[in-house]
Design an enzyme around this catalytic site. Structure first.
Site, short mmCIF file in Angstrom:
data_model
loop_
_atom_site.label_atom_id
_atom_site.label_comp_id
_atom_site.label_asym_id
_atom_site.label_seq_id
_atom_site.Cartn_x
_atom_site.Cartn_y
_atom_site.Cartn_z
N GLU A 166 0.95 -1.38 -0.14
CA GLU A 166 -0.22 -0.14 0.00
C GLU A 166 0.80 1.41 0.00
O GLU A 166 0.58 2.13 0.77
CB GLU A 166 -0.78 0.10 1.01
CG GLU A 166 -1.78 -1.21 1.22
CD GLU A 166 -2.91 -1.39 2.38
OE1 GLU A 166 -2.75 -0.44 3.30
OE2 GLU A 166 -3.61 -2.56 2.47
N GLU A 273 -6.25 -10.51 -1.36
CA GLU A 273 -7.14 -10.46 -0.20
C GLU A 273 -8.49 -10.23 -0.42
O GLU A 273 -9.24 -9.38 0.35
CB GLU A 273 -6.56 -9.06 0.62
CG GLU A 273 -5.09 -8.88 1.03
CD GLU A 273 -4.67 -7.98 1.82
OE1 GLU A 273 -5.47 -6.93 2.23
OE2 GLU A 273 -3.55 -7.69 2.01
O1 9MR Z 1 -7.17 -8.22 8.66
C1 9MR Z 1 -6.36 -7.46 9.39
C2 9MR Z 1 -6.90 -6.84 10.55
O2 9MR Z 1 -7.12 -8.01 11.40
C3 9MR Z 1 -6.09 -5.70 11.16
O3 9MR Z 1 -6.70 -5.30 12.06
C4 9MR Z 1 -6.10 -4.80 10.00
C5 9MR Z 1 -5.01 -3.56 10.88
O4 9MR Z 1 -4.84 -2.58 9.65
O5 9MR Z 1 -5.21 -5.33 8.93
C6 9MR Z 1 -5.86 -6.26 8.35
O6 9MR Z 1 -5.52 -6.64 7.01
C7 9MR Z 1 -5.06 -5.68 6.14
C8 9MR Z 1 -4.05 -6.23 5.44
O7 9MR Z 1 -2.65 -6.29 6.33
C9 9MR Z 1 -3.50 -4.97 4.37
N1 9MR Z 1 -4.52 -4.74 3.58
C10 9MR Z 1 -5.88 -4.67 4.15
C11 9MR Z 1 -6.21 -5.64 5.02
C12 9MR Z 1 -7.65 -5.29 5.68
O8 9MR Z 1 -7.53 -3.96 6.59
#
Ligand code: 9MR
Length: 365
Positions: A166, A273
């Protein structure tokens, strides 16, 4: 058959009853118990490419039904949180390998491909890293050390990593203003890939981002980056299209064009994802309950996305499709945005949704 005495009749009736219990009732109970186990037709067995899920430690160690579904439907795992800098590198001189080691062992034991996520991101970073006081040479050393220490620890177990996550801003086609960019300059992304390759030459290296299928400016910059990496010999192997999309946005046409454009890079393409939600993020939710009509719409959308990937991405570039937590019960959207949604393929009771069947139909189209 002649029964001479009442005793003979009784004996015969008892035998018949026992036979009935042994061959009809007991197998039937056995069958109905089995029917709560995953039904045949695992997604990974139908697909020509790996099918993944993000895996969170909060359920991996506690929810045996989830684990059995994971084993039956999937053959690839992405670390949902435990390999992120905040969790794996909480202090400058201390790494916390506990959960990442457990996940890597689980993958080895049950033969899952493990995708590491993520080395460099602006979110889920430990405070010491974000507030680091040293000069730019010292900060470069922190950056390089983090990448190389983490990737080399798992270089036998992880087939691939999201090296940078990102790094592009929303809706303006510019680099995201992060502490990495501000302190290391825009070439930090290229250097992250070089450091990763140096420490783990056999690991496939990905750039991962969201909205590449809906934000044309973001997409353009990502493609430009790949192109310039190629010219400079920066080692990148793949692109992760996160695809946190909605049932109604973006259009299938835009998704297909995105697949076509990224496929033209010749890189591996990972839908990294996937989830398909109903409500817009951070807006008053329009959908408050999940209806059969919504389930059908979502089923069709899963089928469309999976079949587009199947058709458009050349076989040798199909790195696979990963669902970001495959059950609504554990998907990130509800807790993160504190709003209702039903984005993935198993429901709150861990039953297959119509979306599961849409996904599986798409695999054969
Ligand atoms: O699924 C993840 C969640 O448990 C966390 O709280 C969050 C924190 O930002 O991140 C989520 O995963 C993210 C991933 O690492 C990067 N792309 C977006 C995902 C959804 O937010």
């Amino acid at each position: 058959m002649n029964f001479n005495t009442q005793l003979q009749r009784k004996l015969f009736a008892t035998v018949i009853l026992n036979v009935f219990i042994a061959f009809v009732i007991i197998p039937f109970i056995g069958y109905s118990q089995q029917s709560i186990k995953p039904k045949p037709g695992r997604l990974a067995a139908i697909a020509h490419f790996p099918i993944g899920s993000a895996v969170g430690m909060r359920w991996l160690e506690r929810d045996s039904v989830m684990v059995s579904l994971l084993k039956s439907d999937f053959n690839s795992i992405t670390a949902e949180n435990c390999m992120k800098p905040a969790l794996i590198h909480p202090e400058q001189n201390r790494f916390n390998w506990t959960d990442a080691d457990k996940l890597a062992e689980f993958c080895e034991k049950y033969n899952f491909r493990l995708h590491g996520h993520t080395l460099i991101w602006h979110s889920q970073v430990p405070e010491w890293m974000e507030k680091f006081q040293g000069d730019s040479t010292a900060f470069e050393a922190v950056f390089k050390d983090h990448i190389q220490t983490v990737i080399s620890r798992y270089k036998e177990q992880t087939k691939s990593w999201d090296v940078v996550n990102e790094a592009i801003a929303d809706n303006n086609g510019k680099w995201r203003k992060t502490f990495w960019l501000e302190r290391l300059g825009k070439d930090y992304i290229a250097r992250a890939f070089r450091y990763a390759r140096e420490a783990a030459p056999a690991v496939k290296l990905f750039y991962n981002d969201y909205s590449l299928e809906s934000d044309s400016l973001k997409r353009k910059l990502a493609l430009k980056m790949v192109d310039s990496f190629r010219k400079q010999g920066v080692p990148i192997d793949g692109i992760g299209l996160q695809m946190h999309i909605r049932v109604d946005h973006p259009s299938l046409k835009e998704i297909e064009e995105t697949f076509t454009k990224f496929a033209q890079t010749g890189l591996l393409i990972h839908i990294s994802e996937l989830d398909i939600s109903f409500n817009e993020f951070k807006k008053e939710p329009r959908f408050k309950a999940f209806t059969p009509e919504m389930a059908d719409r979502q089923k069709q959308r899963y089928e469309d996305v999976v079949s587009a990937y199947n058709r458009i991405i050349p076989k040798n570039q199909q790195y696979g499709i990963t669902i970001w937590g495959f059950a609504d019960k554990y998907n990130w959207i509800r807790p993160f945005f504190k709003q209702p949604d039903w984005p993935v393929v198993y429901d709150d009771s861990l039953q297959r949704k119509p979306a599961w069947y849409g996904f599986s139909n798409g695999l054969t189209k």
